[in-house]
Design a protein around this motif. Structure first.
Motif, short mmCIF file in Angstrom:
data_model
loop_
_atom_site.label_atom_id
_atom_site.label_comp_id
_atom_site.label_asym_id
_atom_site.label_seq_id
_atom_site.Cartn_x
_atom_site.Cartn_y
_atom_site.Cartn_z
N THR A 62 0.84 -1.20 0.00
CA THR A 62 0.00 0.00 0.00
C THR A 62 0.87 1.25 0.00
OG1 THR A 62 -1.82 -1.11 1.15
CG2 THR A 62 -1.75 1.28 1.28
N ARG A 306 -1.51 2.41 -3.29
CA ARG A 306 -2.93 2.03 -3.31
C ARG A 306 -3.68 3.01 -2.41
NH1 ARG A 306 -2.14 -4.40 -1.84
NH2 ARG A 306 -0.81 -4.94 -3.62
N PRO A 307 -4.98 3.19 -2.62
CA PRO A 307 -5.75 4.08 -1.74
C PRO A 307 -5.71 3.56 -0.30
CG PRO A 307 -7.00 3.55 -3.71
CD PRO A 307 -5.82 2.63 -3.71
N TYR A 308 -5.67 4.50 0.65
CA TYR A 308 -5.66 4.13 2.07
C TYR A 308 -6.53 5.12 2.81
CZ TYR A 308 -3.97 2.86 6.73
OH TYR A 308 -3.89 2.45 8.04
N ALA A 309 -7.50 4.59 3.55
CA ALA A 309 -8.44 5.42 4.31
C ALA A 309 -8.06 5.44 5.79
CB ALA A 309 -9.87 4.91 4.14
N THR A 313 -10.31 10.17 5.95
CA THR A 313 -9.55 10.74 4.84
C THR A 313 -8.99 9.61 3.98
OG1 THR A 313 -8.90 12.71 6.08
CG2 THR A 313 -7.52 12.10 4.20
N THR A 314 -9.09 9.74 2.67
CA THR A 314 -8.50 8.76 1.76
C THR A 314 -7.24 9.34 1.15
OG1 THR A 314 -10.63 7.74 1.24
CG2 THR A 314 -8.82 7.39 -0.32
N ILE A 315 -6.14 8.63 1.35
CA ILE A 315 -4.86 8.99 0.76
C ILE A 315 -4.77 8.25 -0.57
CG2 ILE A 315 -2.35 8.97 1.06
CD1 ILE A 315 -2.94 8.89 4.13
N ASN A 316 -4.60 8.99 -1.65
CA ASN A 316 -4.67 8.40 -2.99
C ASN A 316 -3.29 8.02 -3.51
OD1 ASN A 316 -7.55 8.68 -3.43
ND2 ASN A 316 -7.20 10.89 -3.52
#
Length: 409
Positions: A62, A306-309, A313-316
């Motif tokens: 990720t 990879r996206p991480y929430a 908040t979602t880190i793109n």
């Protein structure tokens, strides 16, 4: 802080005020902005212990270090439009920039001497070096705990690890100290091979290659004999660059922690007396609190693949995070009354050496060096006084530690 200050609050690891003293900023971040976005760098700052523990523990790709674990401002200023790939194999940058399996495979070339059993065998050598330094320093009456004592012992061990003469320890220490200084707004990129570092390391590789790289100099020889997935080998400079983690990491952090620990104990006579009561048993306990309280490394970065929430908040992919280890060490959610130094504090978890894939290679040697240097100092020195007015802690985005702690014995 009051509400108007909170409304105006901004955080940037390269801001001069943050570099001078990040601790007040960390408290605001933990309490009010656990996932703080820095638009200028397209980067999120994580400040709470548990959040950082979880993120650094991920092993599924990720987050990666393809832009470096400590990217400078000129790297962060280039925003990504999506996932960032690993760098090309040649010219090979520092291996920490690669994802699995290249990172782990190259790391193994440098790790043999730092595994627990190998590290334990170094105790007598560390003790000898510590006492040789004390033999020279104690008659002076005053000297510098960071530079003259811990710095020379740690640098001497690094010289032996990489195949340099021990009498170059003072030069190596000065070179590494100079390379870690940062200007406000810029930061430091440890993975970039500075000419000063390579002037020591590249000749080692050249000599070992000429002599056959038979394993008698484990780190250099392993790197020379290593083959990348495409079957290619490292050039002399590429192999030297892979040695930077040992060369820099082994020289920089331990002296600051050791000196700071002796200072913290000196400020608290009751705690110092308790530690002195049984140095063999109590210094390893105090060491863990010293590391928590005084470890100079402030943050490490990763880039999302990879996206991480987290916390809504979602880190793109392509965006970065900086994991504020210095903040995690003072998180009230993990440690009771964390701004106080308590020598025998129960510590179940530490992030000072990182976690997960990039956990500090030299952690076992570092703990051993800190323990032995404090034990030997306290065995031989009764009363000592830190000359606090002359202590120096330069502003830094990363290694915010005491570069100079003069002591009178």
């Amino acid at each position: 802080m009051n509400q108007p200050v909170l409304q105006d609050f901004t955080y940037d690891p390269f801001d001069p005020d943050v570099m001078a003293d990040p601790l007040p900023y960390y408290r605001v971040l933990r309490d009010h902005h656990p996932v703080y976005y820095i638009p200028k760098w397209d980067t999120y700052a994580l400040s709470r212990f548990e959040d950082i523990w979880q993120v650094l523990g991920l092993t599924d790709g990720t987050f990666v270090a393809s832009e470096g674990t400590l990217p400078a401002a000129n790297v962060l200023s280039e925003h990504n439009s999506g996932p960032v790939a690993d760098p090309p194999l040649h010219p090979m940058p520092f291996h920490a920039n690669f994802d699995s399996p290249i990172y782990e495979n190259v790391r193994r070339c440098t790790s043999a001497q730092f595994r627990p059993r190998s590290a334990a065998k170094l105790a007598d050598r560390i003790r000898t070096l510590a006492n040789e330094r004390l033999d020279e320093l104690l008659p002076r009456g005053t000297f510098d705990l960071t530079q003259d004592y811990g710095g020379i012992v740690a640098a001497a061990m690094v010289c032996e690890f990489v195949g340099l003469p021990v009498d170059l320890a003072s030069e190596v220490l000065a070179t590494v100290n100079a390379g870690s200084l940062a200007q406000p707004g810029e930061g430091v990129e440890v993975g970039n091979a500075r000419p000063g570092y390579l002037s020591y390391l590249t000749p080692i590789v050249e000599q070992r290659r000429a002599e056959g790289a038979d394993g008698s100099c484990p780190i250099a020889d392993s790197l020379i004999n290593f083959r990348l997935p495409d079957g290619s080998a490292f050039s002399d400079m590429e192999a030297a660059i892979q040695m930077l983690g040992v060369f820099i990491g082994g020289t920089e952090t331990v002296p600051k922690i050791t000196a700071s620990g002796l200072w913290q104990l000196a400020q608290r006579p009751d705690q110092l007396a308790a530690v002195r009561a049984d140095l063999e048993a109590n210094v390893p306990v105090a060491r863990e609190e010293i590391i928590r309280y005084a470890a100079p490394a402030q943050w490490f970065a990763r880039t999302a693949r990879r996206p991480y929430a987290i916390h809504g908040t979602t880190i793109n992919p392509g965006q970065r995070i900086i994991t504020l280890l210095g903040s995690a060490a003072r998180d009230e959610r993990e440690y009771s009354d964390p701004d106080q130094f308590i020598w025998n504090r129960p510590i179940e978890r530490l992030l000072s050496f990182g976690r997960g894939q990039h956990f500090c290679l030299g952690v076992h040697v570092a703990r051993l060096e800190i323990t032995i240097m404090i034990q030997e100092f306290l065995k031989r020195v009764g009363d000592y006084r830190i000359i606090a007015e002359s202590a120096l802690r330069p502003p830094s985005s990363f290694q915010w530690g005491w570069n100079s702690i003069p002591v009178e014995v």
